[in-house]
Design a protein around this motif. Structure first.
Motif, mmCIF file in Angstrom:
data_model
loop_
_atom_site.group_PDB
_atom_site.id
_atom_site.type_symbol
_atom_site.label_atom_id
_atom_site.label_comp_id
_atom_site.label_asym_id
_atom_site.label_seq_id
_atom_site.Cartn_x
_atom_site.Cartn_y
_atom_site.Cartn_z
ATOM 1 N N GLN A 1 59.432 40.998 -4.512
ATOM 2 C CA GLN A 1 58.305 40.198 -4.019
ATOM 3 C C GLN A 1 58.205 38.918 -4.843
ATOM 4 O O GLN A 1 58.275 38.944 -6.063
ATOM 5 N N THR A 2 58.054 37.793 -4.188
ATOM 6 C CA THR A 2 57.961 36.511 -4.879
ATOM 7 C C THR A 2 56.511 36.059 -5.004
ATOM 8 O O THR A 2 55.608 36.611 -4.368
ATOM 9 N N GLN B 1 55.076 39.466 6.383
ATOM 10 C CA GLN B 1 56.476 39.221 6.752
ATOM 11 C C GLN B 1 56.674 39.375 8.261
ATOM 12 O O GLN B 1 57.383 38.567 8.883
ATOM 13 N N ALA C 1 55.306 35.004 -1.622
ATOM 14 C CA ALA C 1 54.923 36.125 -0.754
ATOM 15 C C ALA C 1 53.542 36.640 -1.129
ATOM 16 O O ALA C 1 52.726 36.959 -0.259
ATOM 17 N N ARG D 1 61.276 36.270 0.048
ATOM 18 C CA ARG D 1 61.833 37.408 -0.697
ATOM 19 C C ARG D 1 63.091 36.955 -1.415
ATOM 20 O O ARG D 1 63.920 36.247 -0.852
#
Length: 551
Positions: A293-294, A252, A297, A287
Motif C-alpha cells: 500500500q502506498t 482500487q 493509496a 500500488r
C-alpha cells in the motif's frame, strides 16, 4: 458586527451600484473611503469629482455617517457617527456564517514509534487555529490526525522488540526505529525480516498485532502529551494508514471501473498529466511493484472513507509544502474517479529556520524534537523573567512560552519559511506572543482594579484614541472571515498585534482610574477597556493561547 460588510453593503444599496470600500491607515480624514464616484462616472457621463460631490448628500442620509467629503480625483472619505460606533462595538462577537459547511481537516500527521519533531510544529498550530476559526464561525468540523501507523516502520519496530524486548516508555520506543533502520541498511537479512513482519502484520498475524497494540499505546500517549503542552483541541479522529487500509480495495475497484489504473513495471499507476501542464507531473503510484500500500493509496482511500462517512462539503489538508505535488496528484485522481464531491484544498507551509537561515537543528546538528523546542523556549522565558527581577510561577512561565512559540508561528504567512529564535520570540516588546499576553493582562488589571463600574448613560464625543480602538474591535469579525476564506491564520495574529498597539496607545493617552477623571469619562473608558479586552481574549483563544493572571 462585520463593520466593513455592513458599511459597504449599506453604501452600495443606497447608491445603487457596487463600489469598493477601503480602510485608510491614516484615519485623519475618515474611517473609510470609497471609489464609488470613479466607478459610476463613466456610465453617468460625468467627471468623477463632480459625481462625487453629487453623491455626498446620499451618503450623509445614511444614519451611521456623520460626514463625507471628496478627496483627490474623486475618492469619498467617510466618517462614522460616534454613537453608531459605540453601539456597534458593544455587541459581542457572535456573528455566524449564513452557510455553515461540513469541513474535514487533516493535520498533525504524526508517526507512530517516533518522537514528534520540529516538522510537526506548523501543521499542529496552523491546523488547530484554523479549526478554531471555522468553529467560531459556525462551521461543523471534524479534525483528523492521519498518523503513520501501517508501513514498513512498524515492521522494523516489531523486529527490534522481538530481539530486545518491549519498550517501557516513549524514550525507549523512539530509539527503536532509528536503530532498526540503521541495522537494516547494513544487514539484508534484517531488512527482509522487517518486510516479512510488515506483510504478516497487515495480514492479521495475532502475535505481531499484540506487539503493535502495546507499543501503539505508548506512542499515542506521547502524542497526547504534546497536544496538551501545545494547548491543541483534541483530534476528533486519530486515524491513519491502518484505519483506511480496509477501504483500499474499494478505492482500487472504483479506479479500475473508471479505467484509470495502468500497470507499469509491476506497479499500478494513474497518469495524471494533462496537456496544460508546464511543469513535470509524474504518474500517481497506487500500488508499488511489491504490492504494498502506498501513501497515495492511503490518502485516496481516506478521501473515499471520509466522503462515505462524514459527507463533507470541504476537505482541507495542512502539511509541509514539499507535499504540494503529492496532493496535486491526489486531488486530480479523486476528481477523475469522482471519489468525492467535496472541495479539496491543500495548504502547504514553509519551514522553520535558525537565525542563520538554515533548517532549524539541535546544537549537535540533529532534528529538534517538539518537546525539546517547548523546553528550550520555556527556559528562555524563565531566564528573561529572572533577569528582569520578576517572580512568576511555572504555570505563568508555561503560558508565556506557549504564546511565544505559537504566535511566532501564526504571525507569518503559512506558505513562507520563518526564523525561529528563542531569544527574539520571548521578548515582552514588539510583535511577539508575550507582548500580546502582556496587553491582555494589563486590560484585565484595569478592570480588576476598577471593580464594578456602571454602564455609561451617555458617551459624548469620542477622542481619536477611543475611536481608533473601538473601530479596530469592529474589524474583528471581518478579519476572522477573511482568515477562514483565505486559510490564512496569520491574519488573526497580525490583527491581535494591531489591536494591542491601539489598546496600549489608548491606555497611555486616555487616563482611566486617575483621580482627576470624572465619573462619566471613567465609565466610558472602562467600557472601552472591556470591549477591547473581550475582543483580544477571543483572538487569543482562536490562536490557542492562555492568558495568565499576571506578568
Amino acid at each position: 458586527m462585520n463593520l466593513y460588510k455592513y458599511v459597504s453593503e449599506s453604501i452600495n444599496k443606497n447608491l445603487g451600484f457596487v463600489a469598493n470600500l477601503e480602510t485608510p491607515r491614516n484615519r485623519t480624514f475618515g474611517d473609510f473611503s470609497t471609489n464609488a464616484a470613479m466607478v459610476g462616472a463613466k456610465s453617468a457621463g460625468k467627471n468623477p469629482r463632480d459625481l462625487a460631490n453629487e453623491l455626498l448628500p446620499k451618503l450623509r442620509d445614511l444614519d451611521f455617517i456623520s460626514d463625507a467629503s471628496v478627496a483627490g480625483p474623486g475618492f469619498i472619505n467617510i466618517k462614522l457617527r460616534d454613537d453608531f460606533i459605540w453601539r456597534a462595538a458593544a455587541q459581542p462577537h457572535t456573528e455566524k456564517t449564513d452557510t455553515p459547511k461540513k469541513i474535514d481537516l487533516d493535520y498533525g500527521g504524526y508517526n507512530v514509534g517516533k518522537a514528534l519533531h520540529v516538522g510537526h510544529l506548523r501543521t499542529s498550530i496552523v491546523g488547530d487555529t484554523f479549526n478554531r476559526i471555522a468553529k467560531h464561525l459556525g462551521h461543523h468540523t471534524k479534525s483528523y490526525n492521519h498518523i503513520g501507523d501501517w508501513g514498513r516502520p512498524m515492521g522494523l519496530i516489531i523486529a527490534w522488540i522481538l530481539e530486545y524486548g518491549m519498550p517501557q516508555n516513549a524514550d525507549e520506543l523512539n530509539k527503536m526505529y532509528p536503530a532498526s533502520t540503521a541495522r537494516a541498511k547494513e544487514d539484508d537479512a534484517w531488512m527482509a525480516r522487517a518486510k516479512e513482519i510488515t506483510a504478516e502484520l497487515q495480514s492479521g498475524n495475532p502475535k505481531y498485532k499484540k506487539i503493535y497494540d502495546d507499543f501503539m499505546k505508548i506512542s499515542l500517549a506521547q502524542m497526547d502529551n504534546v497536544l496538551h503542552r501545545l494547548n491543541l483541541l483534541p483530534f476528533d479522529a486519530t486515524m491513519g494508514e491502518r484505519g483506511v487500509a480496509p477501504y483500499v480495495n474499494d478505492t482500487q475497484k472504483i479506479l479500475e471501473s473508471c479505467g484509470l489504473l495502468v500497470e507499469s513495471d509491476g506497479a499500478l499507476i494513474v497518469n495524471v498529466k494533462t496537456d496544460d501542464d508546464t511543469a513535470p507531473m509524474p504518474p500517481l503510484i497506487f500500488r508499488a511493484s511489491s504490492g504494498a500500500q502506498t501513501y497515495a493509496a492511503a490518502d485516496l482511500s481516506a478521501i473515499y472513507y471520509r466522503t462515505k462517512t462524514d459527507h463533507p462539503d470541504t476537505i482541507i489538508y495542512f502539511t509541509d509544502s514539499r507535499q504540494n505535488l503529492h496532493f496535486n496528484q491526489i486531488f486530480r485522481v479523486a476528481k477523475m474517479a469522482a471519489l468525492t464531491t467535496a472541495e479539496l484544498f491543500h495548504t502547504g507551509f514553509g519551514a522553520l529556520t535558525g537565525p542563520d537561515g538554515k533548517p532549524f537543528k539541535t546544537r549537535d546538528g540533529g532534528v529538534a524534537e517538539l518537546l525539546d523546542i517547548l523546553d528550550m523556549v520555556r527556559d528562555a522565558v524563565r531566564a528573561r523573567v529572572s533577569t528582569s527581577g520578576k517572580q512568576l510561577d511555572d504555570t505563568t512561565i508555561d503560558s508565556i512560552a506557549l504564546a511565544a512559540i505559537k504566535f511566532n508561528d501564526l504571525l507569518h504567512d503559512v506558505r513562507t519559511d520563518y526564523i525561529f529564535d528563542p531569544t527574539q520570540i520571548t521578548s515582552f516588546e514588539g510583535r511577539t506572543g508575550p507582548y500580546i499576553l502582556y496587553t491582555a493582562v494589563r486590560l484585565n488589571s484595569v478592570l480588576k482594579r476598577a471593580g464594578h463600574a456602571p454602564t455609561p448613560s451617555a458617551i459624548g464625543e469620542l477622542t481619536d484614541d477611543e475611536r481608533n480602538l473601538l473601530i479596530e474591535t469592529l474589524d474583528f469579525d471581518r478579519t476572522v472571515q477573511s482568515a477562514f476564506d483565505n486559510r490564512a491564520t496569520d491574519m488573526i495574529a497580525n490583527y491581535a498585534y494591531d489591536l494591542c498597539q491601539l489598546a496600549n496607545t489608548f491606555y497611555h493617552n486616555c487616563p482611566i482610574l486617575r483621580d482627576d477623571v470624572d465619573d462619566a469619562t471613567r465609565a466610558k473608558r472602562l467600557q472601552i477597556v472591556r470591549i477591547a479586552r473581550d475582543t483580544l481574549a477571543t483572538a487569543i483563544d482562536l490562536m490557542g493561547l492562555r492568558i495568565p493572571n499576571e506578568m
